[in-house]
Design an enzyme around this catalytic site. Sequence first.
Site, mmCIF file in Angstrom:
data_model
loop_
_atom_site.group_PDB
_atom_site.id
_atom_site.type_symbol
_atom_site.label_atom_id
_atom_site.label_comp_id
_atom_site.label_asym_id
_atom_site.label_seq_id
_atom_site.Cartn_x
_atom_site.Cartn_y
_atom_site.Cartn_z
ATOM 1 N N GLU A 37 0.810 -1.224 0.000
ATOM 2 C CA GLU A 37 0.000 0.000 0.000
ATOM 3 C C GLU A 37 0.842 1.272 0.000
ATOM 4 O O GLU A 37 0.391 2.312 -0.504
ATOM 5 C CB GLU A 37 -0.943 0.007 1.212
ATOM 6 C CG GLU A 37 -2.071 -1.005 1.138
ATOM 7 C CD GLU A 37 -1.716 -2.363 1.715
ATOM 8 O OE1 GLU A 37 -2.619 -3.213 1.852
ATOM 9 O OE2 GLU A 37 -0.512 -2.576 2.038
ATOM 10 N N PHE B 39 -9.860 -7.737 15.967
ATOM 11 C CA PHE B 39 -8.756 -8.124 15.082
ATOM 12 C C PHE B 39 -8.477 -7.016 14.059
ATOM 13 O O PHE B 39 -9.384 -6.528 13.396
ATOM 14 C CB PHE B 39 -9.137 -9.428 14.370
ATOM 15 C CG PHE B 39 -8.152 -9.876 13.326
ATOM 16 C CD1 PHE B 39 -6.871 -10.268 13.659
ATOM 17 C CD2 PHE B 39 -8.521 -9.908 11.980
ATOM 18 C CE1 PHE B 39 -5.975 -10.694 12.699
ATOM 19 C CE2 PHE B 39 -7.631 -10.332 11.006
ATOM 20 C CZ PHE B 39 -6.353 -10.731 11.368
ATOM 21 N N GLN B 40 -7.236 -6.583 13.969
ATOM 22 C CA GLN B 40 -6.754 -5.548 13.045
ATOM 23 C C GLN B 40 -7.312 -4.155 13.352
ATOM 24 O O GLN B 40 -7.259 -3.259 12.514
ATOM 25 C CB GLN B 40 -7.055 -5.907 11.587
ATOM 26 C CG GLN B 40 -6.275 -7.123 11.084
ATOM 27 C CD GLN B 40 -6.392 -7.340 9.599
ATOM 28 O OE1 GLN B 40 -7.457 -7.134 9.002
ATOM 29 N NE2 GLN B 40 -5.302 -7.771 8.967
ATOM 30 N N VAL C 50 15.685 9.583 -2.784
ATOM 31 C CA VAL C 50 16.359 10.559 -1.933
ATOM 32 C C VAL C 50 17.819 10.158 -1.743
ATOM 33 O O VAL C 50 18.226 9.055 -2.081
ATOM 34 C CB VAL C 50 15.668 10.679 -0.555
ATOM 35 C CG1 VAL C 50 14.242 11.140 -0.697
ATOM 36 C CG2 VAL C 50 15.750 9.376 0.215
ATOM 37 N N PHE D 279 24.207 8.727 1.004
ATOM 38 C CA PHE D 279 24.073 10.057 1.596
ATOM 39 C C PHE D 279 24.214 9.989 3.109
ATOM 40 O O PHE D 279 24.785 10.884 3.731
ATOM 41 C CB PHE D 279 22.732 10.674 1.210
ATOM 42 C CG PHE D 279 22.746 12.171 1.221
ATOM 43 C CD1 PHE D 279 23.322 12.877 0.180
ATOM 44 C CD2 PHE D 279 22.193 12.881 2.262
ATOM 45 C CE1 PHE D 279 23.347 14.262 0.179
ATOM 46 C CE2 PHE D 279 22.212 14.266 2.277
ATOM 47 C CZ PHE D 279 22.792 14.962 1.230
#
Length: 573
Positions: free
Chosen positions: A50, A112-113, A381, A466
């Site tokens: 997602e 649940f969840q 990035v 980086f």
Amino acid sequence: MSRTAADYMAEVLALAGVKRIYGVVGDSLNGFTDALRRLKSIEWVHVRHEEGAAFAAGAEAHLTGKLAVCAGSCGPGNLHLINGLFDAHRNRVPVLAIAAHIPSTEIGIDYFQATHPESLFKDCSHYVELVSNPDQLPQILLRAMRVAVGRQGVAVVVIPGDVALRALEAPLPRWSLPAPPVTLPRKRELEELAELLNASSRVTILGGAGCAGEHDRVIELARKLKAPIVHALRGKEHLEFNNPFDVGMTGLLGFASGYRAMKDCDALLMLGTDFPYRQFFPQNARIAQVDIRPDALGNRCPLDIGVVGSIGDTLESLFPMIQDKKDTTHLHKALTDYGKARADLDALAESGPDNKRIHPQYVNWLVSELADEDAIFSCDVGTPVAWAARYLKMNGRRRLIGSFSHGSMANALLQAIGAQATFPKRQVISLSGDGGFTMMMGEVVTLIQAGLPIKVVVLNNGTLGFVELEMKASGFLDVGCDLKNPNFADMAQAMGIKGVRVEKPQDLRSAFQDVLSHKGPALLDVVTARQELVMPPRTTLDDAHKFGSFILKAVLDGRAGQLVDLAKENLTR
């Protein structure tokens, strides 16, 4: 069968012009995805995570300026959306998230969840609301859509799966989304702004993403003021091209010329930018700012004047009040500085016949040269942003997407998915770092699943580059940065995607041509130099002291070989 709340959602989104929704199916979303299946006019883009859905929707919204939609099932499903929604929200692009919820009868008893999405999404949205009854859906859904478009950001509709399946006989809306307003400062504010600019002899313009679509007006203002134009990173795609006043970027990824153009001015005019780095603002200059958002005014530095207005409309009203300046001394100096800085950067992007290592500057210079004139680039990035900012050439048709405000790893491939789904006939190139790429590597499978011919370029330097540079620049020994990578090209081939690996600079051009001309998805695994420094436009004695501290620690820690590599890569070219 009577229309359900899920049917209503699908039909309203279709009427508003939504063409696709990104997400992962799940039980609490079943009513909605089935409604989309029966409606047929909205494509469900099946991603593998997602987070990818939210980043893809943000990319679509960035490129089109129109409402884009993502969806997640209850609990962990919609929680995965949050990082991508933060990115879209901070980029100020209109995204609607459908967050499915646990059954309405089970809310509040640790089911649940179970989560509380109406609270969890508050920090990354302008609007989030729970639909507890289907009769609420029309007003909540339509308000969410209007808020996302009108306030340019994220809105979230939370709806339990059982509520989505209930009957709803509400009429479809005749109107849903607002058009962008014309926003102008008062005449007296424009006169004060003109007075400040007319009274200054060395004006510099700093332009950002708020200048989108206003290239010609900003150029005209620079012509009147004889002002160099410095662009923020998000302003690059809008201001860099066909710009005789461009002197590059400033900030941590910028050029020395952009830094000096701002530091040497006696008046700085900020247009549509919330540039974050305070140390790069001038100390002894008057500063004016124009922005559509009142909260952006004076956010980073004290102002002499700040006005609320859309950039194009404000400049059009300001032009008659601006005196044409004659003195070009400041502009000429800034352009001369830019010519030198550009030449130095371009020299780092050269690769001779005897070079043994591939430098990332050369990779980005080459992909810019070979890519289509209307290519869409996304970049991860870290160091990929630095090389993209310095070497990708914009031309008014090319686009550049990144997590430039939120700064999330793994954004490039996910945003490329949204870009390619939206523009299937355009060339889309993801400039991925090896760290970012592997973080969300499962989305490579989406390229096969959705038939997306994205070209993925992986800068494979074996480190979180980086972060490693930040550690060294702060005097720390680099720890936890090493990446033990597979052969990404072999991995792509095993998945059914064209994969090419390059280890010598002499092979890079032909490899790029091979990958870019391929009709389907392709991955180019480029083994690049690890110890490549990204030098900021200005360094201080404190910077030198901290870097010297790193060198001393590296010697004491037995890392002299690393220092030799660092010197070879950056001092002997």
